[in-house]
Design a protein around this motif. Structure first.
Motif: not given
Ligand code: SF4
Length: 328
Positions: A117, A128-129, A137, A155-158
């Motif tokens: 990401c 970035c979490n 994020c 929280s995150c879509v990586a």
């Molecule tokens: Fe960070 Fe995950 Fe969001 Fe990418 S998707 S900015 S890795 S929290």
């Protein structure tokens, strides 16, 4: 780069002894970790080189294969038993990176590589979490064409970047872990976590725990397996969608099947629903499509990556069609 000390472990016990420092990190080929250190995303105080651990690829009497964690990706892809009995794995590894990187990268390191990401790598300008828990994020509402469509969270879509792990997920691989408490095994499909509220915690590894080997259980239909990676350019790009699959036929009926997806989730995504939908069914394009629909029914695309849903379905259908025609 933040200053660190370096130590080379003679074996797993030595690595564990050296790894008691809370700031310690194990170093395989360094093809991801060193990049992250240059960007100061990773700041280990101690680097423990574990390339001295076993790199042997052992064919065992029960038909399984035991792969030492320090085996290089090149050696893995070239191994006769991998190429003939688990071609999906050889193809995934070759699809994974340039020859130079495969020459350096180890099996253990490949499993633990971190997301690509771009917001995660942008320490100066992006929230970035995963890098800084609680920060937010920027990918969620940003440019998220390459991000997850399954199993993501607010929280995150990586996505997980490994090709090799997608094949390992389809093959039912077991990961051997060693710590001061002893040795345990985990299915590869259970090793990586979905992000939920803590995307910074990416695996089930305990602090200091070390990957020492990967076991590929015997798979009678492993020879009829393959890997297809769909990406923006022909080489050196991460998957938009990838499919690892193995197929066992009884006439024109699916006796057994394994399917895993890459490029769609925070972890290698075993397609359990598609497998369930296919067992005992005629091996037809219609049934392949119905299985793909079942697997992607819960997909939640983001602003820029809705195309991945259809792409994943079509790639599943295409791969299963190829396997049906394959002479194994
Ligand atoms: Fe960070 Fe995950 Fe969001 Fe990418 S998707 S900015 S890795 S929290």
């Amino acid at each position: 780069m933040t200053p660190f000390t370096y130590a080379r472990a003679a074996d797993a016990s030595d690595a564990l002894r050296l790894g008691t420092d809370p700031g310690a990190k194990y170093l395989g080929g360094g093809t991801n970790l060193v990049d992250l250190m240059r960007e100061t995303i990773e700041r280990p105080t101690v680097l423990i080189d574990v390339t001295g651990l076993s790199s042997e690829i052992e064919e065992r009497a029960d038909g399984s294969l035991l792969i030492g964690a320090a085996a290089r990706n090149t050696a893995l892809a070239a191994h006769r038993a991998v190429r003939t009995r688990y071609p999906v794995l050889a193809r995934a590894v070759v699809a994974g990176a340039s020859a130079q990187i495969r020459n350096m990268a180890t099996v253990g390191g490949n499993i633990l590589q971190r997301t690509r990401c771009s917001y995660f790598y942008d320490d100066e300008g992006s929230r970035c979490n995963k890098r800084s828990p609680g920060q937010g994020c920027d990918a969620a509402e940003g440019f998220n064409r390459s991000h997850a469509i399954l199993g993501a969270s607010a929280s995150c879509v990586a996505t997980h970047p490994s090709d090799m792990c997608v094949a390992l997920a389809a093959l039912g691989a077991l990961v051997y872990l060693q710590s001061s408490n002893g040795v345990r095994t985990l299915p590869l499909t259970d090793l990586h976590r979905l992000p939920e509220d803590h995307p910074e915690i990416e695996t089930q590894l305990e602090p200091g725990e070390l990957i020492t080997a990967v076991e590929l259980p015997a798979l009678s239909f492993g020879a009829r397996s393959t890997y297809r990676k769909v990406r923006d350019r022909a080489s050196y790009a991460f998957a938009l969608v990838s499919v690892a699959a193995a197929l066992e036929l009884d006439g024109n009926t699916v006796r057994n099947v394994r399917i895993a997806l890459g490029g769609v989730a925070h972890k290698p995504w075993r397609a359990w629903k598609a497998e369930e939908a296919l067992r005992g069914q005629p091996a037809t394009a219609e049934k392949f499509r119905a299985a793909a629909e079942a697997e992607l029914a819960d997909a939640q695309p983001l602003r820029d990556n809705g195309f991945k849903v259809e792409l994943a379905k079509r790639t599943i259908v295409a791969v299963l069609g190829d396997l049906k025609e394959m002479k194994a």
